[in-house]
Design an enzyme around this catalytic site. Structure first.
Site, PDB file in Angstrom:
ATOM      1  N   GLY B  54       8.464   1.935  -1.708  1.00 18.24           N
ATOM      2  CA  GLY B  54       8.290   3.372  -1.640  1.00 18.24           C
ATOM      3  C   GLY B  54       7.364   3.749  -0.493  1.00 18.24           C
ATOM      4  N   SER B  55       7.522   4.968   0.036  1.00 17.71           N
ATOM      5  CA  SER B  55       6.572   5.466   1.035  1.00 17.71           C
ATOM      6  C   SER B  55       5.306   5.937   0.298  1.00 17.71           C
ATOM      7  CB  SER B  55       7.195   6.621   1.821  1.00 17.71           C
ATOM      8  OG  SER B  55       8.262   6.134   2.598  1.00 17.71           O
ATOM      9  N   GLY B  56       4.273   6.249   1.083  1.00 22.18           N
ATOM     10  CA  GLY B  56       3.017   6.709   0.477  1.00 22.18           C
ATOM     11  C   GLY B  56       1.940   5.652   0.471  1.00 22.18           C
ATOM     12  N   HIS B  57       2.257   4.435   0.987  1.00 27.21           N
ATOM     13  CA  HIS B  57       1.279   3.337   1.013  1.00 27.21           C
ATOM     14  C   HIS B  57       0.838   3.014   2.433  1.00 27.21           C
ATOM     15  CE1 HIS B  57       2.537   2.863  -3.077  1.00 27.21           C
ATOM     16  NE2 HIS B  57       3.748   2.482  -2.743  1.00 27.21           N
ATOM     17  N   LYS B 105       7.525  -6.655  -3.468  1.00 29.40           N
ATOM     18  CA  LYS B 105       6.463  -6.390  -4.447  1.00 29.40           C
ATOM     19  C   LYS B 105       7.095  -6.299  -5.834  1.00 29.40           C
ATOM     20  CE  LYS B 105       4.772  -2.593  -2.579  1.00 29.40           C
ATOM     21  NZ  LYS B 105       5.899  -2.395  -1.624  1.00 29.40           N
ATOM     22  N   ASP B 110      12.153  -2.231  -7.037  1.00 33.95           N
ATOM     23  CA  ASP B 110      12.134  -2.986  -5.773  1.00 33.95           C
ATOM     24  C   ASP B 110      12.863  -4.319  -5.932  1.00 33.95           C
ATOM     25  OD1 ASP B 110       9.888  -1.059  -5.700  1.00 33.95           O
ATOM     26  OD2 ASP B 110       9.523  -1.922  -3.727  1.00 33.95           O
ATOM     27  N   HIS B 219       0.916   3.291  -7.520  1.00 33.61           N
ATOM     28  CA  HIS B 219       1.745   4.499  -7.621  1.00 33.61           C
ATOM     29  C   HIS B 219       1.132   5.515  -8.566  1.00 33.61           C
ATOM     30  CE1 HIS B 219       4.504   1.096  -6.842  1.00 33.61           C
ATOM     31  NE2 HIS B 219       4.933   1.903  -5.913  1.00 33.61           N
TER      32      HIS B 219
END
Lengths: 210, 357
Positions: B54-57, B105, B110, B219
């Site tokens: 996911g994006s945001g990391h 991960k 995922d 998350h």
């Protein structure tokens, strides 16, 4: 016999049903997951609907495989690869078929569910979509052994699926993001078990329509 | 919600557009489907390391694409797994004939998406392997959960195995090294505040002014426990001890067998840290915590390690695997042997990590 047009109608009806149930599935998922199951399923089947006109004249195996690929590339999360694999495997099992007898119908669902189990490694009682499918397939096999009326047998299977879906409420999740909640996952109906029920129920409703 | 965005739906796309114009020397971006890849890919004869999530990391993973680290990265929507078509197309773009290693991960979405991608790539004649990162000691149990989550060790593994691929390790050697780094690494995270996913528009969870959440993932998912706020020394002691006192951790992982074209299950057991171990310490910001506070954390980690006879041989301090604007930090300890240190020290040239060049 289940015709190719009925299979296409099932998939079209699923688009409508999953849009209608978008909030409901998301609400179930917000209790024990990450609040996106309804949104993801709705997005995936909207893509399926876009694809259907261009593949409706292909054989049933081909249609189901394309649905699987479409779901895999548009749904994301865990449900994308699980339902994507369901339709890919059922498509492979129905290769070149233009209509389905009762035996084919069982094989279609069984192959799809085998794919889900292989991909997700779920066991009975883990509080997943497999908890809906396992008893449903048993009913389907048992009922076809004594009755060759497709709609009557599917009705029995849908009844089993509905009960099985509700039976996930007292379960503690052992797979997926819900598993991190431990005992806090008890008391909530599993969103994947619910969407699986909807998929089967929509198949029955489509065949009853004729 | 106050964020530097135009439209909620364009957050990931516009970030990628910015990266493309900022770093054309290091990376390129494909938009349909979305993936980031090395500007000089494919590199003939070298294993291509791909990660994603996911994006945001950020900067993970796209910011780690470049020489000595990732060949490709697949960004999903914010906190949502990318899809197999992204990973598959990325694999085709970066495979230089020596195969593709997916670093995954351990989150159910995922894992399932990357497994599907591996099957697609294999069917296309690309040699593949999937290695799981599951280093979060806040999750105690693998039998009744989806297992430990992948957190801080991911960054270290991408650096180390990326350098090994650059040095000419083959796919099996890269896979063995990645598995080893994962088994040698352990992490623990904590949050002072929640974070807001743009599409949701409100914080993922609520934390009181005097509360903190210990044992979080990346998350904003629930942590191990909620506690009263306390000093950085007490928080760091709690987290570091949790990592150092963590016992053997066993689980079954699924890896790809290129000979038979099937998944095989492997039982893997991590061994606890011991006095005398040499370690790399990684103190990470969840996005909103300033570096000044990370140094206060590191100060205490170093003191505890010295007391317990664990020797810190390298460190990394800063925001590398974040949860949007969340305040909080994570601590990762990675047992370092000669091979790991050699590749840790090797040159790397990416937007997010750069040394030796």
């Amino acid at each position: 016999m289940v015709t190719k047009d009925q299979i296409v109608a099932w998939l079209e009806n699923l688009t409508v049903v999953l849009t209608e149930n978008k909030e409901y599935l998301t609400q179930l998922d917000s209790a024990i997951g990450d609040a996106d199951h309804g949104i993801n399923m709705d997005r995936g089947f909207k893509k399926v609907k876009e694809k259907l006109p261009s593949i409706a004249d292909k054989d049933i195996g081909n249609i189901l495989k394309t649905v699987g690929m479409t779901l895999i590339s548009s749904v994301g999360g865990a449900s994308g690869p699980l339902y994507g694999t369901f339709f890919m495997r059922s498509g492979m099992a129905m290769a070149a078929k233009e209509e389905l007898n009762n035996e084919d119908l069982v094989k279609l669902l069984q192959s799809g569910v085998d794919g889900i189990v292989q991909r997700g490694r779920a066991q009975l009682g883990d509080k997943t979509m497999y908890d809906t499918w396992a008893p449903t397939l048993e009913t389907l096999n048992a009922a076809f052994a004594t009755n060759d009326n497709t709609i009557e047998v599917l009705q029995a299977a849908v009844n089993t699926a509905e009960q099985a879906m509700k039976d996930t409420i007292p379960m503690q999740a052992k797979k997926g993001r819900a598993s991190y909640l431990g005992e806090r996952s008890i008391g909530h109906q599993d969103p994947g078990a619910t969407s699986s029920y909807l998929i089967l129920k929509t198949l029955l409703d489509t065949l009853v329509e004729g | 919600m106050k964020k530097l965005i135009n439209a909620v739906d364009d957050v990931v796309k516009e970030q990628l557009e910015g990266m493309a114009v900022a770093h054309p020397d290091m990376l390129k971006i494909n938009f349909e489907p979305k993936y980031v890849y090395r500007a000089d890919a494919p590199i003939a004869g070298k294993v291509a390391l791909i990660s994603g999530g996911g994006s945001g990391h950020e900067p993970m993973h796209g910011g780690f694409v470049g020489m000595g680290m990732l060949a490709g990265a697949c960004p999903g929507e914010v906190f949502t797994s990318p899809t197999p078509d992204q990973m598959y197309e990325c694999a085709k773009a970066v495979d230089g004939g020596a195969g593709v290693l997916f670093l995954v991960k351990n989150y159910t979405g995922d894992v399932l998406n990357f497994e599907t991608a591996a099957e697609l790539a294999y069917a296309d004649g690309i040699k593949v392997q999937n290695i799981l990162i599951d280093d979060d000691v806040a999750v105690k149990d693998s039998l009744y959960t989806a297992g430990r989550r992948g957190v801080g060790t991911t960054v270290l593994c991408e650096k180390i195995v990326g350098a090994a691929a650059e040095a000419g390790y083959d796919l099996d050697q890269c896979s063995d090294l990645a598995r080893k780094v994962n088994m040698y690494g352990r992490s623990m995270g904590m949050a002072l505040t929640s974070c807001t996913v743009p599409a949701a528009g409100k914080p993922t969870f609520e934390l009181g002014e005097d509360e903190m959440e210990i044992g979080i993932g990346i998350h904003g998912e629930p942590g191990q426990k909620r506690m009263a706020m306390t000093s950085v020394d007490e928080i760091t002691t709690l987290m570091t001890n949790e990592i150092l006192d963590d016992g053997p951790y066993s689980r079954t992982v699924r890896e790809w067998d290129n000979e038979s074209g099937t998944w095989v299950e492997k039982d893997i057991v991590d061994q606890p840290f011991q006095a005398g171990d040499e370690v790399i310490v990684f103190v990470n910001s969840m996005g909103g915590t300033p570096v000044s506070e990370l140094y206060a954390v590191y100060r205490k980690v170093a003191e505890i390690c010295a007391d317990r006879g664990v020797k810190i041989v390298r460190n990394l301090i800063g925001p590398y695997i974040t949860s949007l604007e969340m305040q909080g930090c994570s601590i990762t300890l990675l047992k370092a042997d000669e091979e790991i240190l050699k590749f840790w020290d090797a040159p790397v040239n990416t937007p997010g990590l750069r040394w030796g060049v």
